[in-house]
Design an enzyme around this catalytic site. Structure first.
Site, short mmCIF file in Angstrom:
data_model
loop_
_atom_site.label_atom_id
_atom_site.label_comp_id
_atom_site.label_asym_id
_atom_site.label_seq_id
_atom_site.Cartn_x
_atom_site.Cartn_y
_atom_site.Cartn_z
N ASP A 189 0.81 -1.21 0.00
CA ASP A 189 0.00 0.00 0.00
C ASP A 189 0.85 1.26 0.00
OD1 ASP A 189 -2.46 -1.09 -0.05
OD2 ASP A 189 -2.89 -0.87 2.08
N MET A 220 -7.19 9.42 9.94
CA MET A 220 -7.70 10.11 8.74
C MET A 220 -8.48 11.37 9.10
SD MET A 220 -8.85 6.72 6.63
CE MET A 220 -9.20 5.74 8.06
N LYS A 265 -3.58 2.84 -2.08
CA LYS A 265 -4.57 3.90 -2.25
C LYS A 265 -4.14 5.16 -1.53
CE LYS A 265 -7.94 0.81 -0.89
NZ LYS A 265 -7.67 -0.17 -0.24
C1 LIG Z 1 -6.34 4.01 6.01
S1 LIG Z 1 -5.81 4.34 7.64
C2 LIG Z 1 -4.85 2.90 7.92
C3 LIG Z 1 -4.56 2.64 9.36
C4 LIG Z 1 -3.69 1.45 9.60
N1 LIG Z 1 -4.34 0.22 9.21
C5 LIG Z 1 -3.20 1.36 11.03
O1 LIG Z 1 -3.52 0.39 11.73
O2 LIG Z 1 -2.47 2.25 11.45
C6 LIG Z 1 -4.59 5.59 7.36
C7 LIG Z 1 -4.50 6.56 8.53
O3 LIG Z 1 -3.70 6.02 9.56
C8 LIG Z 1 -2.99 7.04 10.19
N2 LIG Z 1 -1.55 6.81 10.02
C9 LIG Z 1 -0.97 5.81 9.36
N3 LIG Z 1 0.37 5.91 9.43
C10 LIG Z 1 0.63 7.01 10.16
C11 LIG Z 1 1.81 7.66 10.59
N4 LIG Z 1 3.03 7.18 10.31
N5 LIG Z 1 1.68 8.79 11.31
C12 LIG Z 1 0.49 9.29 11.65
N6 LIG Z 1 -0.66 8.72 11.26
C13 LIG Z 1 -0.60 7.60 10.54
C14 LIG Z 1 -3.39 8.36 9.55
O4 LIG Z 1 -4.46 8.91 10.28
C15 LIG Z 1 -3.82 7.87 8.18
O5 LIG Z 1 -4.71 8.78 7.56
#
Ligand SMILES: C[S@@+](CC[C@H](N)C(=O)[O-])C[C@H]1O[C@@H](n2cnc3c(N)ncnc32)[C@H](O)[C@@H]1O
Length: 259
Positions: free
Chosen positions: A41, A176, A63
Site C-alpha cells: 500500500d 484520517m 490507495k
Molecule cells: C487508512 S488508515 C490505515 C490505518 C492502519 N491500518 C493502522 O492500523 O495504522 C490511514 C491513517 O492512519 C494514520 N496513520 C498511518 N500511518 C501514520 C503515521 N506514520 N503517522 C500518523 N498517522 C498515521 C493516519 O491517520 C492515516 O490517515
C-alpha cells in the site's frame, strides 16, 4: 513456528506498522522473506518493501486519497489469482490490517474463494504515534478508556457517534482526521468536551520527519493549518496529551543522532 504451507498458494495479510521499519514484527519479516509476491500500500515505507526476497515480485496497489492504483475488487481478484497460481503472497498494509485497513474485507474475499490465508498483526498508527510522541493512550490519572475512530468524511460530513466519543477520562485517537480537523474539534466541543481540552496531531509518526503539533480543541485547527500538516497524521485528544511535556523522547533522540 512455521505456519506457512510449503505447497499451494497462500496469502499472508501482514501489518507493516506505522513507518519505522524496526516496528515490523519478526513474524512479518519471516513471512516477507519467503513471499513470491508482495502487494503493498501507499503508506508502507519503501524500506519495508525492500525486506522482501530480492527476486520477489513487488506490486504497488496502494490507495492515496483520490489516487487508487487499483480498486478494492481488483486487489481482491489479484490476490485470488496469484494464490491460485500457487504463489506465496504477502499483502502488506500500513499499521495493523484490521484497524481501518479493510483487512477484514480482503480476507472475506479470500475465504469466499477458498484461498488459504493468515493474518500477521502490526503496530497500529495510534500505538506508534502515541509511543513516539510521549503520550500514553491510557493513564490511571487521566484516561481509563481509549477509542479509535476515523475522521474520514462521508458524503462531505464527519460521521461520528459523538455521544460515545465525547466522554470524560477517555482518550480519542482519530485516524484520517486531517481534512476534517476543524469539524471534529468543533463537534467534540458541541457535544460537551471543554474547548481547552489538550489535543495533538502527530504527523508521519515514528519516522525521522515526525512532527507533533500541540494545542487544544479550540486552538489546534489553526495551529495545524499554520504548520501545514499533511496526512498521514493522527489526532490524539484528551488529558493524556499533557504528559508529553514530561514524556517526549523521540525528537531529542532524532536531533542527537543527526548532530
Ligand atoms: C487508512 S488508515 C490505515 C490505518 C492502519 N491500518 C493502522 O492500523 O495504522 C490511514 C491513517 O492512519 C494514520 N496513520 C498511518 N500511518 C501514520 C503515521 N506514520 N503517522 C500518523 N498517522 C498515521 C493516519 O491517520 C492515516 O490517515
Amino acid at each position: 513456528m512455521d505456519f506457512m504451507p510449503r505447497a499451494g498458494g497462500f496469502v499472508s495479510l501482514v501489518g507493516a506498522g506505522p513507518g519505522d521499519p524496526e516496528l515490523l514484527t519478526l513474524r512479518a519479516l519471516r513471512v516477507m522473506q519467503r513471499a513470491d509476491v508482495v502487494l503493498y500500500d501507499h503508506l508502507v515505507a519503501p524500506a519495508l518493501v525492500d525486506l522482501a526476497r530480492h527476486d520477489a515480485e513487488r506490486i504497488y496497489v496502494g490507495k492515496e486519497c483520490d489516487n487508487h492504483a487499483l480498486g478494492q475488487d481488483s486487489i481482491n481478484a489479484l490476490m485470488v489469482r496469484l494464490a491460485r497460481e500457487g504463489k506465496r503472497v504477502v499483502r502488506l498494509k500500513g499499521g495493523d490490517p484490521f484497524i481501518f485497513g479493510r483487512g477484514g474485507e480482503e480476507i472475506e474475499a479470500l475465504a469466499a474463494q477458498g484461498v488459504s490465508f493468515e493474518v500477521v498483526p502490526g503496530v497500529t498508527a495510534a500505538a506508534g504515534a502515541a509511543a513516539y510522541a510521549g503520550i500514553p493512550l491510557t493513564h490511571r490519572d487521566y484516561a481509563q478508556t481509549c477509542v479509535l475512530v476515523t475522521g474520514h468524511l462521508k458524503q462531505g460530513a464527519v460521521d461520528l457517534d459523538w455521544r460515545s466519543i465525547a466522554r470524560p477520562r477517555q482518550t480519542i485517537a482519530v485516524y484520517m482526521g486531517v481534512g476534517a480537523l476543524e469539524a471534529i474539534c468543533q463537534g467534540l466541543v458541541a457535544h460537551g468536551l471543554a474547548p481547552d481540552l489538550p489535543a495533538a496531531l502527530v504527523e508521519k509518526a515514528t519516522l525521522p520527519e515526525q512532527r507533533v503539533i500541540e494545542g487544544t480543541l479550540a486552538s489546534l485547527p489553526e495551529a495545524a493549518a499554520a504548520a501545514a500538516v499533511k496526512p498521514p497524521a493522527l489526532l490524539i485528544v484528551g488529558e493524556v496529551v499533557r504528559l508529553r511535556d514530561r514524556l517526549a523522547w523521540f525528537e531529542s533522540q532524532t536531533a542527537a543522532s543527526a548532530a
